[in-house]
Design an enzyme around this catalytic site. Structure first.
Site, short mmCIF file in Angstrom:
data_model
loop_
_atom_site.label_atom_id
_atom_site.label_comp_id
_atom_site.label_asym_id
_atom_site.label_seq_id
_atom_site.Cartn_x
_atom_site.Cartn_y
_atom_site.Cartn_z
N CYS A 171 -27.04 -6.39 -12.99
CA CYS A 171 -26.76 -7.12 -11.75
C CYS A 171 -26.54 -8.59 -12.08
CB CYS A 171 -27.88 -6.95 -10.73
SG CYS A 171 -29.22 -8.12 -10.87
N GLU A 172 -25.57 -9.18 -11.42
CA GLU A 172 -25.20 -10.55 -11.77
C GLU A 172 -26.19 -11.58 -11.23
OE1 GLU A 172 -21.26 -10.97 -10.28
OE2 GLU A 172 -21.90 -11.69 -8.33
N HIS A 173 -27.07 -11.16 -10.36
CA HIS A 173 -28.03 -12.13 -9.82
C HIS A 173 -29.25 -12.32 -10.72
CE1 HIS A 173 -26.04 -10.54 -6.00
NE2 HIS A 173 -25.51 -11.72 -6.27
N HIS A 174 -29.67 -11.23 -11.38
CA HIS A 174 -30.89 -11.30 -12.19
C HIS A 174 -30.67 -10.88 -13.63
CE1 HIS A 174 -32.05 -10.50 -7.94
NE2 HIS A 174 -32.91 -11.47 -8.19
N GLN B 107 -22.93 -3.98 -7.14
CA GLN B 107 -22.50 -2.58 -6.99
C GLN B 107 -21.27 -2.43 -6.10
OE1 GLN B 107 -25.73 0.11 -6.07
NE2 GLN B 107 -24.33 1.69 -5.32
N HIS C 166 -31.73 -0.11 -8.68
CA HIS C 166 -31.65 -1.48 -9.19
C HIS C 166 -33.02 -1.93 -9.67
CE1 HIS C 166 -27.58 -2.64 -7.47
NE2 HIS C 166 -27.80 -1.42 -6.98
N CYS D 280 -33.87 -4.81 -10.50
CA CYS D 280 -34.27 -6.10 -9.92
C CYS D 280 -35.00 -5.91 -8.59
CB CYS D 280 -33.08 -7.04 -9.77
SG CYS D 280 -31.83 -6.54 -8.58
ZN LIG Z 1 -30.39 -8.27 -8.94
#
Ligand SMILES: [Zn+2]
Length: 182
Positions: free
Chosen positions: A71-74, A112, A140, A142
Site C-alpha cells: 500500500c502506498e500509504h504505509h 487497491q 491489508h 496496514c
Molecule cells: Zn496502508
C-alpha cells in the site's frame, strides 16, 4: 538504499551493527527491489508479445490469481486474489499474460482501487475488447497490524467496462464463474 535502511534501523532504536542485523540493509534493499519491479516492466510489451488474432467472442476468465502488493500509504503489504475476465473482439492474449499484468501493476506502491482500474483499462485499450472485468479481494496488513479495522475484513474492488458494465447477463455470468470453487 542500504545506507538509508541502516539509518532507519538506528532511528527506530536498533543497532545496525549487531550480528543479526548486519546483512539486513542488503536484504531489505533486495526485497524492496523485487516488490517494486513492476515499475521496470512495460504492460504494453507484456500484451504485445502474446497477442493473437482469433475469431472468438466469448468470455475468457482467469480467476484466483494470487497477488502481493504494497500500500502506498504505509508501504505495508496488501494481498489476495484477482479475477480477470474479458470478451475479445478479434484479438486474444496468451492466458498467462493476464496473471503477468496483475504482477506488473501489483509490484508497485499501490492503492487497491487504482490497481483494479489499471488492469482493466490496459486490457480494454490494448485488446480493443468488447468488455472486461477485474475483481480484487484483498487483506491489508496496514489495517490488521495497526488494529484499525476488524481483523478478518476483506476489501473488494471491481472495475467493469464495456459489455460487463452494460449487460447484466454478462455481469452475472462473470460473478457466477468467479464464485464457483475449484
Ligand atoms: Zn496502508
Amino acid at each position: 538504499m542500504e545506507e538509508q535502511i541502516r539509518s532507519i534501523l538506528k532511528t527506530i532504536g536498533e543497532d545496525p551493527d549487531r550480528e543479526g542485523l548486519l546483512r539486513t540493509p542488503q536484504r531489505v534493499s533486495q526485497a524492496l527491489e523485487f516488490l517494486t519491479q513492476g515499475y521496470r516492466m512495460d504492460p504494453e510489451k507484456v500484451i504485445n508479445d502474446a497477442l493473437f488474432t482469433e475469431d472468438y467472442e466469448e468470455m475468457i476468465v482467469q480467476k484466483d490469481i494470487d497477488f502481493y502488493s504494497l500500500c502506498e500509504h504505509h508501504m505495508l503489504p496488501f494481498f489476495g486474489k484477482a479475477h480477470v475476465a474479458y470478451i475479445p473482439h478479434h484479438k486474444i492474449v496468451g492466458i498467462s499474460k493476464l496473471a503477468r499484468l496483475v504482477d506488473v501493476y501489483s509490484r508497485r506502491l499501490q492503492v487497491q482501487e487504482r490497481l483494479t482500474n489499471q488492469i482493466a483499462t490496459i486490457i480494454m485499450e490494448k485488446l480493443d475488447a468488447l468488455g472486461d472485468a477485474v475483481v480484487i479481494e484483498a487483506e491489508h496488513l496496514c489495517m490488521r497490524m495497526r488494529g484499525i479495522q476488524k481483523q478478518n475484513s476483506f476489501v473488494i474492488t471491481s472495475t467493469l467496462l464495456g459489455a460487463f458494465r452494460t449487460r447484466q447477463e454478462t455481469r452475472n455470468e462473470f460473478m457466477t464463474l468467479i464464485r464457483q470453487k475449484g
